[in-house]
Design an enzyme around this catalytic site. Structure first.
Site, PDB file in Angstrom:
ATOM      1  N   TRP A   4      36.449  39.031  42.714  1.00 13.86           N
ATOM      2  CA  TRP A   4      35.303  38.669  42.056  1.00 13.86           C
ATOM      3  C   TRP A   4      34.237  39.975  41.651  1.00 13.86           C
ATOM      4  CZ3 TRP A   4      33.649  33.211  41.960  1.00 13.86           C
ATOM      5  CH2 TRP A   4      34.678  32.638  42.520  1.00 13.86           C
TER       6      TRP A   4
ATOM      7  N   ASP B 225      24.024  28.188  38.741  1.00 17.12           N
ATOM      8  CA  ASP B 225      23.944  27.194  39.916  1.00 17.12           C
ATOM      9  C   ASP B 225      22.954  26.736  39.906  1.00 17.12           C
ATOM     10  OD1 ASP B 225      25.017  26.011  42.098  1.00 17.12           O
ATOM     11  OD2 ASP B 225      23.906  27.333  43.636  1.00 17.12           O
TER      12      ASP B 225
ATOM     13  N   ASP C  51      32.216  26.466  37.727  1.00 14.26           N
ATOM     14  CA  ASP C  51      31.007  25.792  37.350  1.00 14.26           C
ATOM     15  C   ASP C  51      30.379  25.642  35.992  1.00 14.26           C
ATOM     16  OD1 ASP C  51      31.532  24.986  39.967  1.00 14.26           O
ATOM     17  OD2 ASP C  51      30.376  26.080  41.038  1.00 14.26           O
TER      18      ASP C  51
ATOM     19  N   TRP D  33      35.530  15.558  41.817  1.00 13.56           N
ATOM     20  CA  TRP D  33      34.437  15.644  41.146  1.00 13.56           C
ATOM     21  C   TRP D  33      33.908  14.338  40.540  1.00 13.56           C
ATOM     22  CZ3 TRP D  33      33.691  16.787  35.395  1.00 13.56           C
ATOM     23  CH2 TRP D  33      32.473  16.934  34.926  1.00 13.56           C
TER      24      TRP D  33
ATOM     25  N   ASN E 212      37.895  24.399  46.259  1.00 15.50           N
ATOM     26  CA  ASN E 212      37.783  23.185  46.806  1.00 15.50           C
ATOM     27  C   ASN E 212      38.945  22.883  47.850  1.00 15.50           C
ATOM     28  OD1 ASN E 212      37.493  20.240  47.086  1.00 15.50           O
ATOM     29  ND2 ASN E 212      35.694  20.506  45.325  1.00 15.50           N
TER      30      ASN E 212
ATOM     31  N   TRP F  10      31.896  20.188  52.247  1.00 13.94           N
ATOM     32  CA  TRP F  10      32.137  21.354  51.340  1.00 13.94           C
ATOM     33  C   TRP F  10      32.120  22.828  52.497  1.00 13.94           C
ATOM     34  CZ3 TRP F  10      28.679  25.390  51.721  1.00 13.94           C
ATOM     35  CH2 TRP F  10      27.316  24.839  51.796  1.00 13.94           C
TER      36      TRP F  10
ATOM     37  N   LYS G 118      39.753  31.182  45.635  1.00 13.94           N
ATOM     38  CA  LYS G 118      38.792  31.249  46.737  1.00 13.94           C
ATOM     39  C   LYS G 118      39.273  31.946  48.028  1.00 13.94           C
ATOM     40  CE  LYS G 118      36.351  30.493  50.692  1.00 13.94           C
ATOM     41  NZ  LYS G 118      35.132  31.042  50.839  1.00 13.94           N
TER      42      LYS G 118
ATOM     43  N   GLU H 195      36.665  33.471  54.477  1.00 13.57           N
ATOM     44  CA  GLU H 195      35.304  33.971  54.375  1.00 13.57           C
ATOM     45  C   GLU H 195      34.448  32.568  54.227  1.00 13.57           C
ATOM     46  OE1 GLU H 195      35.027  35.709  50.265  1.00 13.57           O
ATOM     47  OE2 GLU H 195      36.039  37.769  51.259  1.00 13.57           O
TER      48      GLU H 195
ATOM     49  N   ASP I 122      31.515  29.554  54.360  1.00 16.22           N
ATOM     50  CA  ASP I 122      30.945  28.738  53.245  1.00 16.22           C
ATOM     51  C   ASP I 122      29.408  28.658  53.321  1.00 16.22           C
ATOM     52  OD1 ASP I 122      33.447  27.886  51.949  1.00 16.22           O
ATOM     53  OD2 ASP I 122      33.805  26.467  53.125  1.00 16.22           O
TER      54      ASP I 122
END
Length: 366
Positions: free
Chosen positions: A117, A152, A190, A236, A263, A307, A335, A339, A341
Site C-alpha cells: 500500500w 471512507d 471502496d 455486498w 473480504n 468483518w 489484504k 494484520e 482488522d
C-alpha cells in the site's frame, strides 16, 4: 470505511499507529494504507494506515532478505515476495525462540507476495522502492492506492488527499516512482462502492469520478503497468448498481477490476460476482483477493462485527496468474494476512501485526 468494514472487505493495517490525518489499514471492508520505510537489520518498517493492509518496505530502499523467504516460481506467480515483510520478521523471531512449528506456519504467509500500500508522505519513494526491488528479483510489484479525498465517508479510515489537486499531485508522484517497471495496481478500494451505496455524499461524486478516471488514465500512460479498479465483493448485495459507476470511473481504459478486497467471500462466489460485473462493463477481466477467504465469510456472532478478526478463517488460494478462468487474470493477496482488522476479538489496533491471528489463518488452511 466503517460500512465497508462491517462488510468485511478490507482489514489489516499499520504496524505503528498512524498520525492524525493519515490512513489506517485494517477495518473497513478491511482497508488500510501504509507508508513503509525500510530500516534496521531486519528491515523494520514504519507504516501508516488503517483498513486494509500496509507495506513492509519502501522509501526507495530495498528490504533486507530474511532467512527462508524467496520468490515463487515465476511461470505461475510472477509477483514479488517482499523478503523483509512483517510475516518474514515473525518467522525469524519464532526461529530465534526455538518455535520451529510456529515459524513454519507463518512461513506460509511470508513466502507469498502481498499488496504493498503506497503511503501519503513519500509516494514517489515508496513506489520506486517497491518496484525497483521487484525488478531486481525479476518479478512484478503489486501496489494498492488508497488516498481518494473524503475516503471512507469520514468513518474508521477517514482521510485521504485534502482535495482533487492534492490527489492528482500525489498520483503523479506514484506514477513517477513506478516509471517503466512492471506493476499491477489496484485503484482505490471502496471509492466507487461508497458512491453507489450513498456513504459518500453526492456533492463529492463528480470530482471523485473525475479523479478515478484520471488515475486510470495516468497509470495507463506507464508502459508496463496493469490497472484494476475496485468493484466491491460478492457479499455486498448491490452488483446491479455498480456497472454504470464503474464505467464513469474509467474501467473501459483499465485492464479490469478487482473484487473481494480484504473480504472473506469465497473464490467461487467472487467469480460469480465478477462475471456479472464483467458482462456489463465490456467483458473486462478481474482479479480476486484470496488472502483470507479459505473458509469463506464468518456468519456467527454480531453481523455488524463479522468483518473484524473473525475466528475460524483461513488463507485462500495462493497468488497466481494460473486461474483456469479466462476472465480471472489473477488471484492476489491484496489484504495482508496477519494484520489486525481492529481492536476486537482480542486483536490490537487496526493494522498492527497480530501473530495469534496469523497463526490461526495458517493452521486453518487446508
Amino acid at each position: 470505511m466503517d460500512r465497508v468494514v462491517r462488510e468485511g472487505r478490507l482489514g489489516g493495517g499499520p504496524v505503528q499507529s498512524a498520525p492524525e490525518g493519515e490512513w489506517m489499514y485494517g477495518s473497513c471492508t478491511g482497508s488500510a494504507r501504509v507508508r513503509a520505510a525500510a530500516a534496521g537489520a531486519v528491515g523494520a518498517v514504519a507504516l501508516l494506515l488503517a483498513a486494509c493492509t500496509s507495506p513492509d518496505a519502501g522509501g526507495g530502499r530495498e528490504p533486507k532478505a530474511l532467512p527462508g523467504v524467496s520468490q515463487q516460481p515465476k511461470a505461475a506467480d510472477p509477483f514479488w515476495v517482499n523478503p523483509g515483510s512483517k510475516a518474514a520478521q515473525q518467522v525469524e523471531s519464532y526461529l530465534r525462540e526455538g518455535r520451529k512449528d510456529d515459524a513454519e506456519l507463518i512461513r506460509r504467509i511470508a513466502s507469498q507476495p502481498v499488496g504493498e500500500w503506497v503511503g501519503t508522505e513519500q509516494p514517489e519513494e515508496d513506489a520506486r522502492g517497491f518496484t525497483e526491488a521487484a525488478t531486481k528479483a525479476d518479478r512484478d510489484a503489486v501496489l494498492v492506492l488508497y488516498n481518494i479525498p473524503h475516503r471512507d465517508c469520514g468513518q474508521h479510515s477517514a482521510g485521504g488527499a485534502a482535495d482533487g489537486d492534492a490527489y492528482r499531485a500525489w498520483l503523479d508522484k506514484v506514477a513517477q516512482g513506478i516509471g517503466d517497471r512492471r506493476a499491477t495496481v489496484v485503484v482505490e478500494p471502496d471509492a466507487v462502492m461508497h458512491m453507489v451505496d450513498g456513504c459518500t455524499e453526492e456533492r463529492y461524486h463528480e470530482e471523485r469520478y473525475d479523479l478515478l478516471k484520471g488515475a486510470v488514465k495516468r497509470l495507463k500512460q506507464l508502459p508496463n503497468t496493469k490497472v484494476y479498479l475496485d468493484a466491491g465483493n460478492a457479499g455486498w448485495g448491490k452488483p446491479d448498481q455498480i456497472f454504470e459507476p464503474l464505467k464513469w470511473a474509467g474501467v473501459a481504459e483499465a485492464d479490469g477490476f478487482a473484487v473481494n478486497v480484504a473480504n472473506f467471500q469465497t473464490t467461487e462466489a467472487s467469480k460469480e460476482y465478477g462475471r456479472k460485473v464483467s458482462k456489463k462493463v465490456g467483458g473486462k477481466p478481474f482479479v480476486i483477493d484470496t488472502s483470507r477467504n479459505g473458509n469463506g465469510p464468518y456468519t456467527k456472532g454480531d453481523p455488524a462485527e463479522n468483518w473484524c478478526n473473525p475466528p475460524g478463517r483461513a488463507l485462500g488460494e495462493t497468488p497466481t496468474t494460473k486461474t483456469d478462468d479466462p476472465l480471472v487474470d489473477a488471484y492476489l493477496w491484496i489484504k495482508r494476512p496477519g494484520e489486525s482488522d481492529g481492536d476486537c476479538k482480542g486483536g490490537p489496533r487496526a493494522g498492527d501485526w497480530f501473530p495469534e491471528y496469523a497463526l490461526e489463518l495458517a493452521r486453518n488452511t487446508r
